[in-house]
Design an enzyme around this catalytic site. Structure first.
Site, PDB file in Angstrom:
ATOM      1  N   HIS A   1      21.238  44.440  33.075  1.00  0.00           N
ATOM      2  CA  HIS A   1      21.191  45.811  32.547  1.00  0.00           C
ATOM      3  C   HIS A   1      19.768  46.133  32.078  1.00  0.00           C
ATOM      4  O   HIS A   1      19.296  47.267  32.228  1.00  0.00           O
ATOM      5  CB  HIS A   1      22.165  45.973  31.384  1.00  0.00           C
ATOM      6  CG  HIS A   1      23.587  46.231  31.809  1.00  0.00           C
ATOM      7  ND1 HIS A   1      23.922  47.214  32.726  1.00  0.00           N
ATOM      8  CD2 HIS A   1      24.758  45.658  31.442  1.00  0.00           C
ATOM      9  CE1 HIS A   1      25.247  47.217  32.891  1.00  0.00           C
ATOM     10  NE2 HIS A   1      25.769  46.279  32.141  1.00  0.00           N
TER      11      HIS A   1
ATOM     12  N   GLU B   1      24.353  40.981  31.441  1.00  0.00           N
ATOM     13  CA  GLU B   1      23.701  41.730  30.353  1.00  0.00           C
ATOM     14  C   GLU B   1      22.192  41.852  30.585  1.00  0.00           C
ATOM     15  O   GLU B   1      21.622  42.923  30.423  1.00  0.00           O
ATOM     16  CB  GLU B   1      23.974  41.063  28.995  1.00  0.00           C
ATOM     17  CG  GLU B   1      25.437  41.072  28.566  1.00  0.00           C
ATOM     18  CD  GLU B   1      26.081  42.444  28.664  1.00  0.00           C
ATOM     19  OE1 GLU B   1      25.377  43.459  28.488  1.00  0.00           O
ATOM     20  OE2 GLU B   1      27.287  42.521  28.937  1.00  0.00           O
TER      21      GLU B   1
END
Lengths: 115, 377
Positions: free
Chosen positions: B201, B198
């Protein structure tokens, strides 16, 4: 097509919903959730009907896309058929959906265990 | 703690500076004295870029040069846009904040743990805090990167999103974690590599900005898996031979037939379960999945570049982050553009390997061979 009046005891809140979810960090494509509100406990059916109304589902555009998709978010395709023949389909990116539509999508997704 | 050691990091910095200068200005690298703080031949916009995106040692030099130029020429505007944002937080410090949504979806929720605060009684809160900290440490110690944006950005995480929510995501500004439904998934804070995924990203958003559709989207996904896997290997001090190369091992609930969400080592083999189906990832271009769902199969086709990274890392041996990781990081930060294809990534990593380790080096050969084996080159 038969209409509600012809059938007599017709509950206008009876709906068939079909929800397909894709995306997410896992990238799974779980089986569609198919729900007939007539088969739900009354309280659940009323909750779904209220969420459909709050989301103004039958007035939404067919496609609700995010201009800049967020990584790992879900995409949904929801089709609702009301008794009487009213039908509407919406495809959307979760991050582009309104709060009310999100609540509807999440609620329908979690109905999978009741079907 | 620095796996490169001081001397080798300095040397790598010089190579990278030459590379950046060649790419950005087409000036012969030998004409530029790397250690010199008064390299006025380098345009200020390039120095600004270096001071933000270059390796740690280089950022310092670029910053000194910018300051020197400003003093010499009185051009205050040279420094505009850097200012407090860049220097308000000393490199290495983290600013983690964890919020509890208590099953609501309105972000961020109630603040429950800040940087340096005592442990919570909630395992979701502590995992979000610890794993984001390890990820930030990994990027800083291995690549000299100061948080997600390389400017000391806060690391905000919200846990307990909605009810039984089967997902984790980066919304462009923070991380969000669901509890999992307990049937297919456990809590999404559980795995270090998922949290690394995550946060990466976020890094991609500030660097190549890979568009989340089709091949560029699959590359975006792949960089998150590759760096997520490396964070886990780095934390466990694993060599490429000792690593499992899974993403999200242990995330599935009990009873699901599967080891993990994905495998970089053997894409398509992570799970095979009557309830959720079979891992659909290809490991070769001949099996590339075309189609509209999931933004053109970004979580499916990422198997191809994922496997290319695995092949490079295992061909080079040792620790994945030392060479393969460096090649991938430089490509993400300095080469790829938002609509990059797999072929662009192949050419980009080939170029980065050549710059870092030399043309026709063992490292560059490994990169070429890997992309050939997955059918991209």
């Amino acid at each position: 097509m038969r209409d509600g009046a012809a059938l007599g005891a017709f509950d206008v809140s009876n709906m068939r919903l079909k929800l397909i979810r894709t995306g997410g960090v896992a990238g799974l494509a779980p089986p569609p959730v198919v729900v007939d509100t007539a088969a739900l406990p009354e309280k659940e059916a009323q909750r779904v009907a209220a969420l459909v109304a709050e989301a103004r589902f039958f007035h939404l555009p067919a496609v609700v896309r995010s201009r800049k998709p967020q990584p790992d978010r879900f995409q949904y395709s929801l089709v609702i058929e009301q008794e009487g023949g009213r039908r509407h389909a919406v495809r959307c990116d979760e991050e582009a959906a309104s709060g009310a539509l999100c609540r509807l999508l999440h609620a329908v997704q979690t109905l999978k265990n009741l079907t | 703690m620095n796996p490169f050691g001081k001397l080798s990091l300095e040397r790598k910095s010089e190579i990278t500076l030459k590379d950046v200068i060649m790419k950005k200005s087409h000036v012969a690298p030998c004409s530029i004295p790397v250690g010199c703080p008064v390299c006025t031949i380098i345009p200020s916009h390039m120095l600004r870029h270096l001071s933000r995106h270059g390796p740690a040692a280089l950022r310092e030099k670029a910053w000194q040069t910018l300051q020197h130029s400003e003093r010499l020429r009185g051009q205050r505007d040279v420094l505009a846009g850097l200012g407090a944002g860049r220097w308000g937080v000393s490199p290495g410090s983290k600013r983690r904040t964890i919020y509890d949504l208590s099953h609501d979806t309105v972000l961020p929720g109630k603040r429950v743990r800040g940087e340096g605060d005592a442990k919570s009684r909630d395992v979701h809160v502590n995992e979000a805090y610890d794993h984001s900290g390890v990820t930030a440490d990994f990027f800083r110690q291995v690549f000299g990167r100061n948080s997600v944006d390389d400017q000391g950005m806060r690391l905000d995480s919200s846990v307990h999103y909605y009810t039984d929510f089967d997902n984790a995501f980066w919304n462009g500004a923070q991380m969000v974690y669901g509890d999992g439904d307990g049937v297919v998934f456990q809590r999404f804070t559980k795995c270090l590599d998922i949290i690394g995924h995550e946060l990466t990203h976020g890094v991609t958003q500030y660097e190549a900005g890979l568009a989340y559709q089709g091949q560029s989207g699959a590359l975006n996904e792949s960089f998150s898996d590759v760096f997520g896997s490396m964070v886990k290997q780095w934390k466990k001090k694993q060599t490429v031979a000792g690593a499992d190369w899974w993403i999200g091992e242990g995330l599935f609930a009990r009873g699901v037939r599967g080891d993990a969400l994905r495998s970089l080592k053997a894409p398509g083999t992570a799970y095979d379960d009557p309830q959720i189906g079979r891992d659909p990832q290809p490991a070769h271009m001949r099996d590339y999945v075309k189609g509209g769902a999931d933004h053109g199969g970004v979580h499916t086709n990422s198997g191809i570049p994922n496997h290319a990274f695995y092949l490079v890392a295992t061909a080079l041996g040792g620790h994945s982050w030392e060479k393969a990781g460096k090649i991938w990081y430089d490509t993400l930060c300095a080469v790829l553009r938002p609509h990059a294809t797999f072929a662009d990534a192949a050419r980009g990593t080939l170029r980065s390997a050549g710059i870092l380790y030399g043309s026709a080096s063992r490292e560059q050969d490994a990169v070429k061979s890997a992309w050939q084996q997955v059918g991209v080159l």
